[in-house]
Design an enzyme around this catalytic site. Structure first.
Site, PDB file in Angstrom:
ATOM      1  CG  ASP A  33      18.243  46.484 -33.509  1.00  0.00           C
ATOM      2  OD1 ASP A  33      19.099  46.005 -34.111  1.00  0.00           O
ATOM      3  OD2 ASP A  33      16.947  46.015 -34.141  1.00  0.00           O
ATOM      4  CB  SER A  78      19.287  38.917 -27.429  1.00  0.00           C
ATOM      5  OG  SER A  78      19.646  38.236 -28.701  1.00  0.00           O
ATOM      6  CB  THR A  79      19.216  34.192 -25.128  1.00  0.00           C
ATOM      7  OG1 THR A  79      17.873  34.625 -25.374  1.00  0.00           O
ATOM      8  CG2 THR A  79      19.549  34.351 -23.539  1.00  0.00           C
ATOM      9  CD  GLU A  80      16.667  34.762 -28.535  1.00  0.00           C
ATOM     10  OE1 GLU A  80      16.628  35.721 -28.225  1.00  0.00           O
ATOM     11  OE2 GLU A  80      16.081  33.921 -27.741  1.00  0.00           O
ATOM     12  CG  ASN A  81      22.044  39.399 -30.122  1.00  0.00           C
ATOM     13  OD1 ASN A  81      21.971  39.992 -29.535  1.00  0.00           O
ATOM     14  ND2 ASN A  81      21.248  39.419 -31.377  1.00  0.00           N
ATOM     15  NE  ARG A  84      23.227  39.750 -34.096  1.00  0.00           N
ATOM     16  CZ  ARG A  84      23.016  40.956 -34.241  1.00  0.00           C
ATOM     17  NH1 ARG A  84      24.173  41.860 -34.260  1.00  0.00           N
ATOM     18  NH2 ARG A  84      21.719  41.305 -34.315  1.00  0.00           N
ATOM     19  CG  LEU A 208       8.614  43.851 -26.702  1.00  0.00           C
ATOM     20  CD1 LEU A 208       7.900  43.210 -25.670  1.00  0.00           C
ATOM     21  CD2 LEU A 208       9.148  45.133 -26.030  1.00  0.00           C
TER      22      LEU A 208
END
Ligand code: IPE
Ligand code: IPE
Ligand code: MG
Length: 254
Positions: A33, A78-81, A84, A208
């Site tokens: 990160d 990540s699955t959340e990225n 963006r 995490l």
């Protein structure tokens, strides 16, 4: 067991490493990160940070191999990225191609076995092509296993395992009574890889972010303020030395 440890008794700077053979972690996982902040601090676009971060990936794989780690897992996307900006996501999706084009020969020569965890079927076709080619060249290698978490989410991993197990129950290939923690682990994307002993996160954040949530149950955690493009071998060694001083009890008394 493959103790490449002797090779690590000297760091690149030539000083003796303080790493001991006792309490040596077999699996280190890293939440890489801070690329965006690294770039911003230099007045550069965020993608310049992602590009710089690739050099750290190369250096940390080299160092891990020379230190003698058996498993290294790197959280890359990540699955959340996907939330963006589109241009940043597109840039990130092009990086595996660039990375493996320049690194594949060295990885093969080191005997590194590359794996991908996460739902790679959702990646753009050109990224999937890189995944396929990389697996072809390294998938059967017998050295250190380096897993790239690409479109990875811990919760998605758990749901995927439940679905895969349920399908086998439907097909009478197993029964719900056969489900145990160990069996469940075989349905996760990390099957065959031991749980991480140590999870490192750079950039000062202490969470995490949906990484290996099942597998991290008893992982030691280590945080550093260093931004990923600034993370160096010496700092990896500091994390390992700190790990070696810890007493893991797994709920017991010693
Ligand atoms: C990590 O760096 C790389 C990815 C998550 C893809 P970031 O892009 O999260 O950098 P910061 O946290 O914004 O500085
Ligand atoms: C975690 O970093 C994901 C990766 C390193 C690939 P993020 O930057 O996405 O995490 P948050 O949003 O700060 O939790
Ligand atoms: Mg971040």
């Amino acid at each position: 067991m493959k103790w490449l440890f002797n090779r690590s008794s000297q760091t690149q700077s030539g000083t003796e490493s303080q790493l001991s053979k006792e309490n040596f972690p077999s699996h280190v996982a890293i939440i890489m990160d801070g690329n965006g902040r690294w770039a911003r601090r230099r007045g550069l676009p965020r993608i310049a940070g992602h590009h710089a971060g690739m050099s750290t990936v190369r250096d940390i794989i080299r160092a891990s191999d020379e230190i003698g780690l058996q498993y290294l897992t790197l959280y890359a996307f990540s699955t959340e990225n996907w939330k963006r900006p589109r241009a940043e996501v597109e840039y990130l999706m092009r990086l595996p191609e660039e990375f493996f084009r320049s690194e594949i020969d060295e990885l093969v020569q080191r005997g590194v076995c590359v794996r991908f965890i996460g739902d790679t079927s959702r990646l753009p076709e050109y990224t999937q092509e890189t995944v396929r080619r990389t697996l072809e060249r390294t998938g059967n290698n017998q050295g250190m296993t380096v897993s790239f978490a690409l479109n990875y989410g811990g919760r998605a991993d758990v749901i995927g395992a439940i679905q895969a197990f349920a399908r086998q129950v439907e097909n009478n290939e197993t029964t719900w009574d056969d489900l145990s923690e160990d069996v469940f682990g075989n349905y996760l994307s990390t099957y065959g890889i031991p749980d991480p002993d140590l999870i490192i996160r750079t950039s000062g954040e202490q969470r995490l972010s949906n990484f290996l949530i099942w597998q991290a149950a008893y992982a030691e955690l280590w945080f550093t303020e260093a931004l990923w493009p600034d993370f160096k071998r010496a700092e990896l060694e500091s994390a390992l030395m700190d790990y070696q001083k810890r007493k893991r009890r797994f709920g017991g008394l010693k």
